[in-house]
Write a protein that holds these residues in place. Structure first.
Motif, short mmCIF file in Angstrom:
data_model
loop_
_atom_site.label_atom_id
_atom_site.label_comp_id
_atom_site.label_asym_id
_atom_site.label_seq_id
_atom_site.Cartn_x
_atom_site.Cartn_y
_atom_site.Cartn_z
N CYS A 195 0.85 -1.20 0.00
CA CYS A 195 0.00 0.00 0.00
C CYS A 195 0.88 1.25 0.00
O CYS A 195 1.20 1.81 1.06
CB CYS A 195 -0.93 0.01 1.21
SG CYS A 195 -2.02 -1.42 1.31
N GLY A 196 1.32 1.65 -1.16
CA GLY A 196 2.11 2.87 -1.27
C GLY A 196 3.57 2.62 -1.58
O GLY A 196 4.08 1.50 -1.48
N SER A 197 4.25 3.68 -1.93
CA SER A 197 5.64 3.59 -2.38
C SER A 197 6.58 3.15 -1.27
O SER A 197 7.58 2.48 -1.52
CB SER A 197 6.09 4.94 -2.95
OG SER A 197 5.95 5.96 -1.98
N GLN A 198 6.26 3.51 -0.02
CA GLN A 198 7.12 3.13 1.10
C GLN A 198 7.10 1.62 1.31
O GLN A 198 8.15 0.99 1.50
CB GLN A 198 6.68 3.86 2.38
CG GLN A 198 7.67 3.71 3.52
CD GLN A 198 7.30 4.59 4.72
OE1 GLN A 198 6.39 5.42 4.65
NE2 GLN A 198 8.00 4.42 5.82
N ASP A 199 5.91 1.03 1.26
CA ASP A 199 5.77 -0.42 1.37
C ASP A 199 6.51 -1.11 0.22
O ASP A 199 7.19 -2.12 0.41
CB ASP A 199 4.29 -0.83 1.31
CG ASP A 199 3.59 -0.68 2.65
OD1 ASP A 199 4.25 -0.29 3.62
OD2 ASP A 199 2.38 -0.95 2.71
N ALA A 200 6.34 -0.55 -0.96
CA ALA A 200 6.96 -1.14 -2.16
C ALA A 200 8.48 -1.15 -2.05
O ALA A 200 9.13 -2.16 -2.34
CB ALA A 200 6.52 -0.37 -3.41
N GLN A 201 9.04 -0.03 -1.61
CA GLN A 201 10.49 0.07 -1.49
C GLN A 201 11.01 -0.88 -0.41
O GLN A 201 12.07 -1.51 -0.58
CB GLN A 201 10.90 1.50 -1.17
CG GLN A 201 12.41 1.75 -1.26
CD GLN A 201 12.95 1.49 -2.66
OE1 GLN A 201 12.46 2.04 -3.65
NE2 GLN A 201 13.97 0.64 -2.76
N GLN B 228 10.98 -4.38 -1.83
CA GLN B 228 12.00 -4.48 -2.87
C GLN B 228 13.40 -4.60 -2.25
O GLN B 228 14.22 -5.40 -2.71
CB GLN B 228 11.92 -3.26 -3.79
CG GLN B 228 12.75 -3.38 -5.07
CD GLN B 228 12.42 -2.27 -6.06
OE1 GLN B 228 11.24 -2.06 -6.37
NE2 GLN B 228 13.42 -1.57 -6.53
N ASN C 118 10.96 -4.79 -9.27
CA ASN C 118 10.37 -3.45 -9.35
C ASN C 118 8.97 -3.52 -8.77
O ASN C 118 7.99 -3.65 -9.50
CB ASN C 118 10.35 -2.98 -10.81
CG ASN C 118 9.89 -1.54 -10.94
OD1 ASN C 118 9.89 -0.78 -9.97
ND2 ASN C 118 9.47 -1.16 -12.14
N LYS D 37 5.50 -2.68 -7.45
CA LYS D 37 4.55 -1.60 -7.70
C LYS D 37 4.02 -1.04 -6.38
O LYS D 37 3.93 -1.76 -5.37
CB LYS D 37 3.40 -2.11 -8.55
CG LYS D 37 3.82 -2.53 -9.95
CD LYS D 37 2.65 -3.09 -10.74
CE LYS D 37 3.10 -3.53 -12.13
NZ LYS D 37 1.99 -4.15 -12.88
N SER D 38 3.64 0.23 -6.40
CA SER D 38 3.22 0.91 -5.17
C SER D 38 1.93 0.36 -4.59
O SER D 38 1.72 0.38 -3.38
CB SER D 38 3.07 2.42 -5.42
OG SER D 38 4.32 2.99 -5.73
N CYS E 185 -0.17 -3.13 -4.95
CA CYS E 185 -0.27 -4.46 -5.55
C CYS E 185 -0.33 -5.50 -4.44
O CYS E 185 -0.19 -5.19 -3.26
CB CYS E 185 0.91 -4.74 -6.47
SG CYS E 185 2.49 -4.88 -5.60
#
Length: 318
Positions: A194-200, A203, A221, A223-224, A226
């Motif tokens: 849920c969001g770019s922070q979670d995604a990073q 990753q 990669n 996704k923000s 997913c």
């Protein structure tokens, strides 16, 4: 005792006698180093009383977060009981369990010793003379690996994913039965991003824990927004089956050249060596798992069904 004093005694011990390690009051002699990774070392040890050999995994923890990860691996080893998943014989924790920034501690895990080594070793030795495995040998081992993966994916109350399936993480018994090991990367299978922070965060964790030539495209990669699920393991199984046929993952050559594995994986292009004893059906089975679209990739039950179908096709050709 300070670290320097301990280090000196360890070095002196190398000259005077073999190093001894105590795990829950059981004394083991360290005979030789079997392997070393980014987070741990594995030693061949002998139980002084029984003279039986084991492998001891020693994890150095630099702080409380490392401790939690190591102790979580022990918990998964205790929970997962399957003939093709490594058994935890004993374990212990030594050092400070306090939440101290620079605290150092060690986790010891006593595991069975497999003298044949890993599937990686087995394939590497056979690759020297291009001694390809027979289809029957590949299928026998692969279906056992799938059985272990299915057990994890069906685990209750929460499905689990291994996240680092590769030839180096599969030991072989004397009868060449595969044993899935290194549960340090195991995690709940489904991850809601849920969001770019979670995604990073995911990753970065994948970069740290999932070997690049076997890592699923969605982990390169993230996704923000997913859902990542157990089908990351299915991609790794496809790479694993490829390696069983051709000695290396489809992306090992890219990695060894220093080219971008991420780009190669995301492209979805798989090259097959020529002049090998494997049929188009074998290549199709591999490609069935190596679908770069994670939502279209099969689940483990689909893979097992496909393997059964593959066996029937081969039987009809005989």
């Amino acid at each position: 005792m300070n670290a320097l004093g301990l280090s000196l005694i360890m070095k002196m011990g190398c000259f005077c006698s073999r190093e001894i390690v105590y795990i829950n009051n059981v004394r083991y002699i360290i005979k030789e180093k079997l392997g070393e990774g980014g987070f741990s070392t594995i030693d061949l040890v002998e139980n002084v009383a029984t003279k039986k050999c084991f492998a001891v995994k020693r994890i150095i923890c630099h702080g409380v977060d490392d401790q939690k990860i190591a102790l979580q691996e022990i918990e998964y080893c205790k929970k997962l009981k399957h003939p093709n998943i490594i058994e935890l014989i004993d374990s212990t924790f030594k050092g400070s369990a306090d939440i101290v920034v620079n605290a150092t501690s060690e986790v010891f895990m006593v595991l069975p010793f497999y003298r044949r080594g890993t599937l990686f070793d087995y394939l590497d030795n056979r690759s020297i003379n291009k001694d390809y495995l027979s289809v029957s040998e590949i299928v026998r081992m692969f279906i056992d690996i799938c059985s272990a993966v299915k057990y994890m994916h069906d685990f209750k109350p929460e499905a689990l994913a291994h996240r680092d399936l590769k030839t180096a993480n599969i030991c072989l018994t004397d009868g060449l039965s595969p044993i899935l090991m290194d549960l340090g990367s195991v995690a709940p299978a489904k991850v809601q991003v849920c969001g770019s922070q979670d995604a990073q965060k995911l990753q970065d964790l994948a970069a740290e824990r999932c070997s690049m030539p076997y890592r699923a495209p969605e982990l390169f990669n993230v996704k923000s927004f997913c859902v990542i699920d157990e089908r990351t393991d299915i991609w790794s199984l496809g790479c694993l089956l490829y390696a069983m046929c051709y000695f290396k993952s489809p992306f090992d050559a890219v990695y060894e050249r220093g080219d971008s594995v991420a780009l190669a994986v995301i492209s979805g292009k798989i090259n097959f060596p020529e002049d090998t004893p494997y049929s188009q059906e074998t290549r199709d089975l591999i490609l069935f798992m190596l679908n770069e679209n994670s939502t279209a990739r099969p689940f483990i039950d689909d893979v097992i069904e496909k393997v059964d179908e593959y066996i029937r096709v081969l039987d009809n050709k005989v």
